[in-house]
Design a protein around this motif. Structure first.
Motif: not given
Length: 272
Positions: A190-195
């Motif tokens: 997900n985006y949170e992990e990516a960031l």
């Protein structure tokens, strides 16, 4: 290549032996029934030569070949022609199928992003890696990972062994110092992990089974982290690779080419 031949020949070709024409002169030729990216023709030539056949090769591995265009001819004893027949046909058909599918998928992706790459995974039938990767490269693709030894790729299955983020982050930094020549890739969902991992200094984000909107959000991180690379993976094939390419990822990771339908190669045997 002798292993492939020996598996098929065994002790003898009892049909040819029984019919008694083995010493006669023969010619064998190979041509696809439809346009393909040919792969394995060099290996088939080697197989023919090891059985004492003279060869004429007209195409190179990776060439686009039209329907009914001859790629290889071989001449010699009829018994040796029959020994090489099916093993070589199988090799050409399976490898050309993988090469052709790789080329098609990559061409579809590059309609939307000219510099995108297609890389194939380790998710492959055991003991066929070298042949399958030869075909992928013939089709214009490349390998994602050859094995555990050649690249760093962190999964959540690795992260479960750390009781908290602080301990993980310390070990992550130590790993980057130790293997400073290697890029560090992390699979994110997900985006949170990516960031989080982009901020941590990850070189490559492998975006696993994301929807297109989330994938685009992850790609937008390149504005903040210009050297960051992103890949899309999970369920990608000819039917949807264009949509994934439109998101702006740098490369596609897929196992799809390994499951290609074999090409149809016509084999003609003649008496000389």
């Amino acid at each position: 290549m002798m292993d492939i031949l020996e598996e098929d020949i065994g002790l003898m070709d009892i049909t040819t032996e029984g019919l008694g024409f083995g010493a006669k002169a023969a010619k064998i030729s190979f041509a696809p029934k439809e346009e393909v990216i040919i792969c394995g023709v060099d290996l088939v030539e080697e197989m023919c030569q090891r059985l004492g056949l003279e060869t004429k090769r007209f195409k190179q591995c990776g060439d686009r070949v039209s329907a009914n265009e001859c790629v290889l001819e071989a001449y010699g004893r009829a018994d040796n022609v029959h020994k090489v027949w099916k093993a070589s046909q199988n090799l050409l058909e399976f490898l050309s199928g993988i090469a052709s599918k790789t080329e098609k998928m990559l061409s579809l992706a590059r309609l939307h992003q000219p510099h995108i790459e297609l890389l194939t995974t380790r998710k492959i039938f055991p003991r066929t890696k070298a042949l399958a990767l030869k075909a992928v490269f013939a089709g214009g693709g490349a390998h994602h990972r050859l094995g555990l030894y050649d690249s760093i790729l962190i999964f959540k299955q690795h992260r479960v062994f750390f009781p908290d983020e602080a301990e993980f982050e310390a070990q992550f930094a130590q790993m980057k110092r130790k293997f400073l020549e290697k890029k560090v890739a992390v699979e994110v969902e997900n985006y949170e992990e990516a960031l989080y991992f982009a901020r941590l200094g990850t070189d490559i984000l492998q975006c696993e089974k994301m929807d297109f909107e989330m994938l685009k959000r992850c790609v937008s991180l390149k504005k903040i982290f210009p050297s960051l690379l992103l890949s899309a993976t999970g369920g990608i094939g000819e039917h949807n690779i264009e949509d994934f390419a439109k998101t702006g990822v740098d490369f596609i990771v897929t196992s799809s080419p390994y499951h290609a339908k074999p090409s149809d190669i016509r084999v003609t045997i003649e008496m000389l």
